[in-house]
Design an enzyme around this catalytic site. Sequence first.
Site, PDB file in Angstrom:
ATOM      1  N   HIS A 299       0.823  -1.212   0.000  1.00  0.00           N
ATOM      2  CA  HIS A 299       0.000   0.000   0.000  1.00  0.00           C
ATOM      3  C   HIS A 299       0.854   1.259   0.000  1.00  0.00           C
ATOM      4  O   HIS A 299       0.479   2.272  -0.567  1.00  0.00           O
ATOM      5  CB  HIS A 299      -0.959  -0.014   1.189  1.00  0.00           C
TER       6      HIS A 299
ATOM      7  N   GLU B 257      -5.855 -17.856 -22.110  1.00  0.00           N
ATOM      8  CA  GLU B 257      -4.603 -17.970 -21.367  1.00  0.00           C
ATOM      9  C   GLU B 257      -4.119 -19.418 -21.291  1.00  0.00           C
ATOM     10  O   GLU B 257      -3.179 -19.733 -20.573  1.00  0.00           O
ATOM     11  CB  GLU B 257      -4.725 -17.350 -19.969  1.00  0.00           C
TER      12      GLU B 257
ATOM     13  N   ASP C 286      -0.245 -16.167 -17.962  1.00  0.00           N
ATOM     14  CA  ASP C 286      -0.393 -17.623 -17.942  1.00  0.00           C
ATOM     15  C   ASP C 286      -0.109 -18.234 -19.300  1.00  0.00           C
ATOM     16  O   ASP C 286       0.514 -19.287 -19.396  1.00  0.00           O
ATOM     17  CB  ASP C 286      -1.814 -18.005 -17.491  1.00  0.00           C
TER      18      ASP C 286
ATOM     19  N   CYS D   9      -4.913  -8.527 -21.268  1.00  0.00           N
ATOM     20  CA  CYS D   9      -4.784  -7.975 -19.914  1.00  0.00           C
ATOM     21  C   CYS D   9      -3.577  -8.547 -19.182  1.00  0.00           C
ATOM     22  O   CYS D   9      -3.390  -8.282 -18.007  1.00  0.00           O
ATOM     23  CB  CYS D   9      -6.069  -8.174 -19.116  1.00  0.00           C
TER      24      CYS D   9
HETATM   25  C1  PEP Z   1      -2.785 -13.532 -17.113  1.00  0.00           C
HETATM   26  O1  PEP Z   1      -2.659 -14.731 -16.878  1.00  0.00           O
HETATM   27  O2  PEP Z   1      -2.208 -12.936 -18.036  1.00  0.00           O
HETATM   28  C2  PEP Z   1      -3.647 -12.712 -16.247  1.00  0.00           C
HETATM   29  C3  PEP Z   1      -3.936 -11.451 -16.537  1.00  0.00           C
HETATM   30  O3  PEP Z   1      -4.116 -13.278 -15.115  1.00  0.00           O
HETATM   31  P1  PEP Z   1      -3.270 -13.511 -13.767  1.00  0.00           P
HETATM   32  O4  PEP Z   1      -1.960 -12.806 -13.904  1.00  0.00           O
HETATM   33  O5  PEP Z   1      -4.123 -13.021 -12.685  1.00  0.00           O
HETATM   34  O6  PEP Z   1      -3.130 -15.009 -13.774  1.00  0.00           O
HETATM   35 MG    MG Z   2      -4.046 -15.785 -15.552  1.00  0.00          MG
END
Ligand code: PEP
Ligand code: MG
Length: 536
Positions: A183, A424, A448, A495
């Site tokens: 934080h 992913e 992932d 993402c």
């Molecule tokens: C990913 O796998 O790219 C993702 C955004 O999810 P996390 O990093 O939470 O597994």
């Molecule tokens: Mg992921």
Amino acid sequence: MEQIYVDKTASRGIAVAPVYLYQEPDLSPVGELVSEEQSAAELEKFNRARENVQKELEHLAQENEIFAAHLEIASDIVLKEGVEAKISGEKKNAQLALWETIEEFAAIFASMDDAYMKERGADVKDIGKRMMAELKGVKRPDLGRLETEVIVAARDLYPSDTVKLKSEFVKGIITEEGGVTSHVSIIAKSMNIPTLVGVRGILDKLTDGGTVCMDAENGVIVIEPDEAALAEYEEKKKACEKERAYLESLRSKPAVTKHGKRVFLCANVGNAEDIRHALAMNIDGVGLFRSELLYMDNTHFPTEEEQYQVYKEAAELIPQELTIRTLDIGGDKELPYFEFEKEENPFLGWRAIRISLDMKEMFKEQLRAILRASVYGHVRIMFPMIISLEELRDAKELVEECKRELDAEGISYDKNIETGMMIETPASVLLAEEFAKEADFFSIGTNDLTQYLLAVDRGNKKIAEKYDYFHPAVVRAIGKVIDAGHKENIKVGMCGEMAGDKKATPVLLELGLDEFSMSAGSIDYVRKQILGTGFF
Ligand code: PEP
Ligand code: MG
């Protein structure tokens, strides 16, 4: 003069100023065991200290949401009962009982693999110190009183110390402990104070009042700089301020490439505070709301009502799309209140959508909460870790079931809510064409996807250089997914961390990515890259 290289940049920027060495008063417990008669007085002392801290936090929570979370910890009944048991049962005095209970709580968080949860231990310790200072009647130095230009150096800073800092005087922060998702780091970033954390042994090298140059762009600290270094850093500071001002001036521009392609710049967030912070960057939406944080930063599975309030607040904050990813736990993400069976390969095990589809009632509580919140904004539902059409269909069927229930109860929701999925897993890449016919959107999770495609553990430092999202197999997979999505006219976003890496922006634009979703700190840099790129 000494130069130190650092790898944890929590908040970017350049600073040159004298050091203020922050020394904490001794808050360790004094006294040990008490008699039966004294224990009632010790209980009273503890409860008085706890109440005072709660009052203080209630006040602070009005200014900063982080303290609402602190207030929850301070009010936690398990914490209260833990301390009381040590006072009444083990006859420890209030100070010792509190100290031990806080240590036990913090150790639980510290043992978690997830970096975000690990650092919640710092929040627990912050509360512990507040209560301890109350019990001991000690005043902690008030960093809010710093009114000359300084770089604050400390073993660690707690959120309550950091919010008090005045950014016109505190030019930088260096801590020996802490991580970039703590934080303190989040607050420092929102205050635009250059911050380097986890710099082991730095306090032994610094002297109070001695000059320091810090480069929190590249992770460098110069102690007692000579004339040449000072001049160099003054230049760097000017260049950095100029770059910052330039990046900020670009915020009003929509993300359009030189060839006229409009892409969407979105944020990855974990709570309302993150959304507020990201809104300042003029985002086009939230491409990933990590709902798992609501489950992980908790003492129980959040109820439908609790989740609804959180999603509603988020939806109201952002008029553009809010993509809520359904629960993604397992792998390295554990829950403090739920025992996961030990698995040989947790990343290949019971995680994400697999858990949700096995624990249908829990999953439906989440889906109902999301649906109910959908009337307050433009909410989208996203499923993680899908490997088969059957999983996607089962998840979508549960959404339909929840809709029917809400209809029967006369509760409204967005009838056109989109349901999409993360890409992913290698299976979802290979089946992207089929998935594109049934999903409303894709979001590529390169974190992932890279580990599964290359068979390289994303958290294993020994093979870290093999973990590479520029590997041709990953790049080719991304291209295939984008093409498959476009063939069915669905939007394809990303993402995973790659979306926030400005070096990757040209190749992702060339492949045709529609939406880039990343942590707020990367948005300005990726926007600049998009605006200056001639790719389609
Ligand atoms: C990913 O796998 O790219 C993702 C955004 O999810 P996390 O990093 O939470 O597994
Ligand atoms: Mg992921």
